[in-house]
Design an enzyme around this catalytic site. Structure first.
Site, mmCIF file in Angstrom:
data_model
loop_
_atom_site.group_PDB
_atom_site.id
_atom_site.type_symbol
_atom_site.label_atom_id
_atom_site.label_comp_id
_atom_site.label_asym_id
_atom_site.label_seq_id
_atom_site.Cartn_x
_atom_site.Cartn_y
_atom_site.Cartn_z
ATOM 1 N N ASP A 230 -7.584 4.170 4.284
ATOM 2 C CA ASP A 230 -7.750 3.974 2.846
ATOM 3 C C ASP A 230 -8.030 2.501 2.515
ATOM 4 O O ASP A 230 -8.873 2.186 1.673
ATOM 5 C CB ASP A 230 -6.470 4.454 2.136
ATOM 6 C CG ASP A 230 -6.654 4.491 0.645
ATOM 7 O OD1 ASP A 230 -7.544 5.218 0.179
ATOM 8 O OD2 ASP A 230 -5.936 3.746 -0.060
ATOM 9 N N HIS B 217 0.855 -1.185 0.000
ATOM 10 C CA HIS B 217 0.000 0.000 0.000
ATOM 11 C C HIS B 217 0.896 1.242 0.000
ATOM 12 O O HIS B 217 1.819 1.356 0.812
ATOM 13 C CB HIS B 217 -0.937 0.010 1.221
ATOM 14 C CG HIS B 217 -1.988 1.066 1.079
ATOM 15 N ND1 HIS B 217 -1.741 2.392 1.363
ATOM 16 C CD2 HIS B 217 -3.270 1.014 0.645
ATOM 17 C CE1 HIS B 217 -2.831 3.097 1.107
ATOM 18 N NE2 HIS B 217 -3.772 2.287 0.672
#
Ligand code: FES
Length: 411
Positions: free
Chosen positions: A366, A213
């Site tokens: 997120d 990520h």
């Protein structure tokens, strides 16, 4: 010993970089900042009934030294984590034998593991953000599910059920997947439901890995930059970055466990973020027992690089998202202080774990948001893929169970 620890400097050699002033002492600052005793207590908020639970999955750690034996016993008898001959006898024996040594280590980092406090803080900060960004699925509530320490997975699952949640996001707090860590916790969730019916109205999502990520990479890069600034400008460019992750037995690697390649992917993403500014290597720590484990080991690599002429290092915990015994004791005391001193390195520092860095909380947010919005599969095809040489029937049962409960119940 304690007074020695309190006088450690991570500028270990004589000359202009050597400071022994305890007020500027890195270890002292680090241990005060990160140990359990000084973290603010996170109080569970009394909110309206939660709609969405965020199940924060991790191995956990003993909060006090008197919990060390039970913690070790659970690890040593977990066949997903470690496979021993006559495990029912040998596991308890090893746990008993290792307890005093491990208790001593915990007492040297403040008397217990800070992992619960960090996980609660991460969960609270994450859910605050989710409440703002996703009112339809609010209120969100964090639940901590540890595999080997309180709060144990099965106790948390009971609590989640009694709270009557509509949706659960099972969120592994290991960014890189291993069958021994995330896999073991997910097997424990399946075990819990193997003798009872899962609530029919509860929708599940599974976040099993997130090693690349971009905000995780940015967070770790930021943690490295914080430490690079501490090196005098004339030696900063010579610093060698050593990413260190928990090792695993070669038997597991050869079975097809994806952890080594996922850790390597994180390292690459972090160095890309740093524009490949420094020399770096990935090394492995925390081997136990006589069998062969994945190397090179962190201590051996430090020795070898010193022989090659390197003098300045930053150690980076690349697979731990919060401080615990492997960062506070193994990295700080055993490698940065004791070994650094023995090898006569010039400067050696340790990057903080992500902890509550705002970028890291944004990363967690997120990742969950992408599931709440339906932009990520509710269970990943990679999770559903067993290791090519898996011989553990539990893995197959767990994967089928998650595939079933993660289906969209509204369809
Ligand atoms: Fe990896 Fe079973 S050991 S899926």
């Amino acid at each position: 010993m304690n007074s020695l620890r309190n006088c450690i400097s991570h500028s270990l050699r004589g000359g202009k970089y050597n400071h022994f002033d305890p007020s500027s002492n890195w270890y002292s600052i680090c241990s005060k900042q990160f140990s359990a005793s000084t973290l603010p207590e996170v109080k569970e908020k009394i909110t309206e009934k939660a709609k969405t639970g965020i199940l924060m999955i991790n191995m956990g750690g003993p909060q006090t030294t008197d919990k060390v034996h039970d913690y070790l016993l659970r690890i040593m008898t977990d066949r997903d984590m470690i496979q021993l001959p006559v495990q029912g006898t040998l596991g308890p024996y090893i746990a008993r034998r290792r307890t005093p040594e491990i208790q001593k280590k915990y007492s040297e980092i403040g008397g217990g593991s800070p992992i619960l406090k960090w996980t609660k803080r991460q969960g609270e900060l994450l859910c605050e953000k989710l409440d703002e960004l996703s009112p339809n699925t609010a209120p969100h509530k964090p639940y901590v599910a540890f595999r080997y320490a309180d709060p144990l997975t099965e106790v948390t699952l009971e609590k989640m059920e009694s709270d009557g949640l509509e949706r659960v996001i099972a969120f592994s707090q290991y960014p890189q997947y291993s069958c021994a860590t995330t896999g073991s916790s997910l097997n424990a969730i399946h075990d819990f439901y193997s003798c009872r019916k899962e609530p029919s109205n509860m929708k599940w999502n599974l976040i099993d890995r997130w090693s690349t990520h971009p905000l995780l990479a940015k967070t770790i890069a930021e943690r490295i930059s914080e430490q690079l600034k501490e090196f005098p400008s004339d030696i900063r460019q010579d610093v060698m970055i050593l990413f260190s992750a928990h090792s695993l037995p070669l038997k597991a690697v050869n079975r097809g466990d994806t952890y080594p390649s996922e850790v390597g992917a994180t390292v690459h993403a972090v160095m890309e973020e740093l524009k490949f500014s420094h020399q770096y290597a990935l090394v492995w720590q925390s081997k136990v027992g006589p069998l062969p484990w994945l190397g090179p080991f962190t201590d051996d690599a430090l020795k070898a690089y010193v022989k090659q002429g390197k003098k300045n290092f930053i150690l980076v915990p690349v697979a731990f998202v919060n401080e615990h015994i492997e960062t506070l004791h193994e990295m700080d005391i055993e490698y940065c202080h004791d070994l650094g001193k023995e090898l006569g390195v010039n400067m050696i520092r340790r990057a903080a774990a992500p902890n509550d860095h705002p970028l890291f909380i944004n990363a967690l947010t997120d990742i969950v948001m992408s599931h709440l919005k339906g932009n990520s599969p509710s269970v990943s095809p990679k999770f559903l893929t067993r290791c090519p040489h898996c011989v553990n029937a539990r893995c197959g049962l767990t994967k089928s169970w998650f595939q079933k409960v993660c289906q969209d119940k509204k369809k």
